[in-house]
Design a protein around this motif. Structure first.
Motif, mmCIF file in Angstrom:
data_model
loop_
_atom_site.group_PDB
_atom_site.id
_atom_site.type_symbol
_atom_site.label_atom_id
_atom_site.label_comp_id
_atom_site.label_asym_id
_atom_site.label_seq_id
_atom_site.Cartn_x
_atom_site.Cartn_y
_atom_site.Cartn_z
ATOM 1 N N LEU A 113 42.075 35.896 37.464
ATOM 2 C CA LEU A 113 42.475 36.477 38.213
ATOM 3 C C LEU A 113 43.404 36.391 39.171
ATOM 4 N N ARG B 174 46.578 46.328 40.054
ATOM 5 C CA ARG B 174 45.692 44.199 39.393
ATOM 6 C C ARG B 174 44.239 44.787 39.061
ATOM 7 N N ILE B 175 43.759 46.647 40.149
ATOM 8 C CA ILE B 175 42.726 46.673 39.838
ATOM 9 C C ILE B 175 42.367 47.262 38.158
ATOM 10 N N PHE C 30 42.629 44.286 36.475
ATOM 11 C CA PHE C 30 40.466 43.980 36.463
ATOM 12 C C PHE C 30 40.204 44.605 34.648
ATOM 13 N N MET D 193 34.550 37.508 41.218
ATOM 14 C CA MET D 193 35.540 38.277 41.446
ATOM 15 C C MET D 193 35.667 39.339 42.311
ATOM 16 N N TRP E 4 37.582 38.434 45.047
ATOM 17 C CA TRP E 4 38.513 39.136 44.462
ATOM 18 C C TRP E 4 39.538 40.778 44.449
ATOM 19 N N LEU E 5 38.213 41.196 43.801
ATOM 20 C CA LEU E 5 37.678 42.936 43.721
ATOM 21 C C LEU E 5 37.574 43.076 45.022
ATOM 22 N N GLU E 6 37.196 43.071 46.207
ATOM 23 C CA GLU E 6 37.219 43.499 47.529
ATOM 24 C C GLU E 6 38.365 43.721 48.029
ATOM 25 N N GLN F 293 41.590 42.950 46.756
ATOM 26 C CA GLN F 293 42.913 44.249 46.353
ATOM 27 C C GLN F 293 42.278 46.071 46.893
ATOM 28 N N ALA G 78 32.963 46.937 45.590
ATOM 29 C CA ALA G 78 33.463 46.018 44.932
ATOM 30 C C ALA G 78 31.746 45.434 44.623
ATOM 31 N N LEU H 54 37.713 53.283 40.404
ATOM 32 C CA LEU H 54 37.630 52.248 41.644
ATOM 33 C C LEU H 54 39.110 53.358 41.933
#
Length: 184
Positions: free
Chosen positions: A69, A82-83, A86, A127, A130-132, A134, A147, A181
């Motif tokens: 990440l 970034r998403i 990912f 994860m 982090w996704l949240e 982004q 997320a 996403l």
């Protein structure tokens, strides 16, 4: 000192692979030592018990996820990119996930007590957070729910693809996840 660290790392990596392939209970310390090309007595030099090895494997999973990440953050400046990166990361493991399932999910199920708070489930928390972040940076509505849904969808697709032995299940869901996403 370098040799000891190398031996310890070989043991942790061998254990991670065997826990994934056979399961925590079925992978013996002798098997792990053999896989790492280490005398079985050396296992006890580095780890007093199998549970200590389980904690080390969980720590490895957390460290690898954090590094991946962080690498995405270094290479991509804006949240949407970034998403996308990912999702690319998730897609890279398709073949191994179809063949063997998810090592993180297996570890979270099979040795959560041994792994403690830094257990494999911490990878999913890392994860997800982090996704949240982004998604929030990209202006998505309800980033926590999106997320969580994304990780659940990915894990569900791994289970189904692995059970059916059909990579198209996982690749199709990852591509749908990519589109969803991007729209979030």
């Amino acid at each position: 000192m370098v040799h000891r660290r190398d031996t310890r790392e070989r043991l942790v990596h061998a254990a991670a692979d065997l826990f994934w392939a056979r399961g925590y209970e079925a992978a013996s310390l002798a098997d792990i030592a053999r896989e790492a090309s280490v005398p079985v007595g050396n296992v006890f030099y580095h780890f007093r018990a199998k549970s200590d090895l389980g904690r080390a494997v969980a720590g490895l999973f957390v460290a690898e996820a954090a590094a991946a990440l962080a690498g995405i953050e270094r290479r991509h400046g804006e949240p949407r990119a970034r998403i996308g990166a990912f999702v690319d990361l998730l897609a890279e493991s398709t073949a191994s996930r179809v063949a063997r399932g998810c090592p993180i999910a297996r570890a979270a199920r099979e040795f959560p007590r041994e792994a403690g708070e830094a257990g494999a489930a911490a990878v999913f928390a890392l994860m997800g957070a982090w996704l949240e972040a982004q998604l929030a940076g990209a202006g998505a509505a309800d980033p926590p729910a999106v997320a969580r849904s994304a990780l659940a969808r990915w894990q569900g697709a791994i289970v189904l693809a692995s059970a059916l032995g059909d990579a198209t299940v996982l690749t199709g869901e990852i591509e749908a996840l990519r589109r969803d996403l991007a729209r979030a």
